[in-house]
Write a protein that holds these residues in place. Structure first.
Motif, PDB file in Angstrom:
ATOM      1  N   ALA A 191       0.830  -1.210   0.000  1.00  0.00           N
ATOM      2  CA  ALA A 191       0.000   0.000   0.000  1.00  0.00           C
ATOM      3  C   ALA A 191       0.863   1.258   0.000  1.00  0.00           C
ATOM      4  N   VAL A 192       1.940   1.243   0.781  1.00  0.00           N
ATOM      5  CA  VAL A 192       2.845   2.397   0.817  1.00  0.00           C
ATOM      6  C   VAL A 192       3.533   2.553  -0.541  1.00  0.00           C
ATOM      7  N   ALA A 199      -4.644  -4.695  -5.209  1.00  0.00           N
ATOM      8  CA  ALA A 199      -5.383  -3.895  -6.187  1.00  0.00           C
ATOM      9  C   ALA A 199      -4.700  -2.545  -6.417  1.00  0.00           C
ATOM     10  N   ALA A 200      -4.151  -1.961  -5.355  1.00  0.00           N
ATOM     11  CA  ALA A 200      -3.443  -0.683  -5.501  1.00  0.00           C
ATOM     12  C   ALA A 200      -2.130  -0.860  -6.251  1.00  0.00           C
ATOM     13  N   LEU A 201      -1.501  -2.010  -6.089  1.00  0.00           N
ATOM     14  CA  LEU A 201      -0.210  -2.276  -6.727  1.00  0.00           C
ATOM     15  C   LEU A 201      -0.370  -2.633  -8.210  1.00  0.00           C
ATOM     16  N   ARG A 202      -1.455  -3.291  -8.540  1.00  0.00           N
ATOM     17  CA  ARG A 202      -1.637  -3.884  -9.867  1.00  0.00           C
ATOM     18  C   ARG A 202      -1.415  -2.924 -11.039  1.00  0.00           C
ATOM     19  N   PRO A 203      -1.948  -1.701 -11.017  1.00  0.00           N
ATOM     20  CA  PRO A 203      -1.777  -0.837 -12.192  1.00  0.00           C
ATOM     21  C   PRO A 203      -0.429  -0.127 -12.294  1.00  0.00           C
ATOM     22  N   ASP A 222       9.862  -8.518  -1.870  1.00  0.00           N
ATOM     23  CA  ASP A 222       9.817  -9.294  -0.624  1.00  0.00           C
ATOM     24  C   ASP A 222       8.382  -9.473  -0.138  1.00  0.00           C
ATOM     25  N   ALA A 223       7.583  -8.404  -0.224  1.00  0.00           N
ATOM     26  CA  ALA A 223       6.196  -8.474   0.240  1.00  0.00           C
ATOM     27  C   ALA A 223       5.383  -9.433  -0.620  1.00  0.00           C
ATOM     28  N   VAL A 224       5.550  -9.367  -1.941  1.00  0.00           N
ATOM     29  CA  VAL A 224       4.821 -10.268  -2.837  1.00  0.00           C
ATOM     30  C   VAL A 224       5.262 -11.707  -2.598  1.00  0.00           C
TER      31      VAL A 224
END
Length: 185
Positions: free
Chosen positions: A17-18, A69-73, A33-35
């Motif tokens: 999100a950040v 969802a925020a990361l996807r685009p 790392d998060a993914v």
């Protein structure tokens, strides 16, 4: 947040999100790392729990789906499509399986943020049938918060809110932040 390694799915969601909120894509290593953590900790049903090998939790799963969802685009991000597809299917199954309207509100909002085809139907169902939703859940859905009995008439009910009830997951601070963000939009 982008300098530390996430310990669990919720921290990984915060990292994503950040990264998604930054004006320029950043923290490529932290995103990777998060993914990776999310891929490793995703349960067979498509959701996430509090940690590795933990049972699926609707609130954790909703937070992760919102972050994905925020990361996807974002340009330049190698997006994990299989993880995404399992997450969408898992959120839809969780929505149907949970008997908590609060959890359903979080999942419906996450499905809407993810562009799921049944999202509007799910949001409308929770807005219509969800009794006793927290002010935070109502903000997630875009439904006006109910005024606390002690609130002054000239104060936004979400801002006037203080306290918790069984089943509510967001703190008064999270609710206030969501209310102020909604005002700015």
């Amino acid at each position: 947040v982008l300098e530390s390694r996430p310990d669990g799915p919720e921290e990984a969601a915060e990292t994503l999100a950040v990264a998604a909120a930054l004006p320029a894509p950043g923290g490529a290593g932290a995103v990777r790392d998060a993914v990776a953590l999310l891929a490793r900790t995703q349960n067979a049903d498509g959701g996430w729990g509090e940690g590795e090998d933990a049972p699926t939790d609707p609130w954790v799963s909703a937070r992760v789906l919102c972050a994905l969802a925020a990361l996807r685009p974002l340009p330049g991000v190698l997006f994990p499509e299989p993880l995404w597809a399992r997450a969408l299917a898992g959120a839809e199954r969780l929505f149907a399986a949970t008997d908590s309207w609060e959890a359903r509100a979080w999942l419906a909002a996450a499905l809407r943020g993810a562009g799921h085809p049944k999202a509007a139907e799910r949001v409308a169902e929770v807005a219509r049938r969800g009794i006793g939703l927290s002010p935070y859940a109502r903000l997630l859905l875009g439904v006006p918060p109910e005024a606390p009995e002690t609130a002054r008439a000239d104060v936004d009910p979400a801002v006037a809110f203080s306290g918790t009830r069984p089943g509510w997951r967001a703190s008064p601070t999270q609710t206030l932040a969501a209310a102020l963000t909604a005002r700015d939009d």
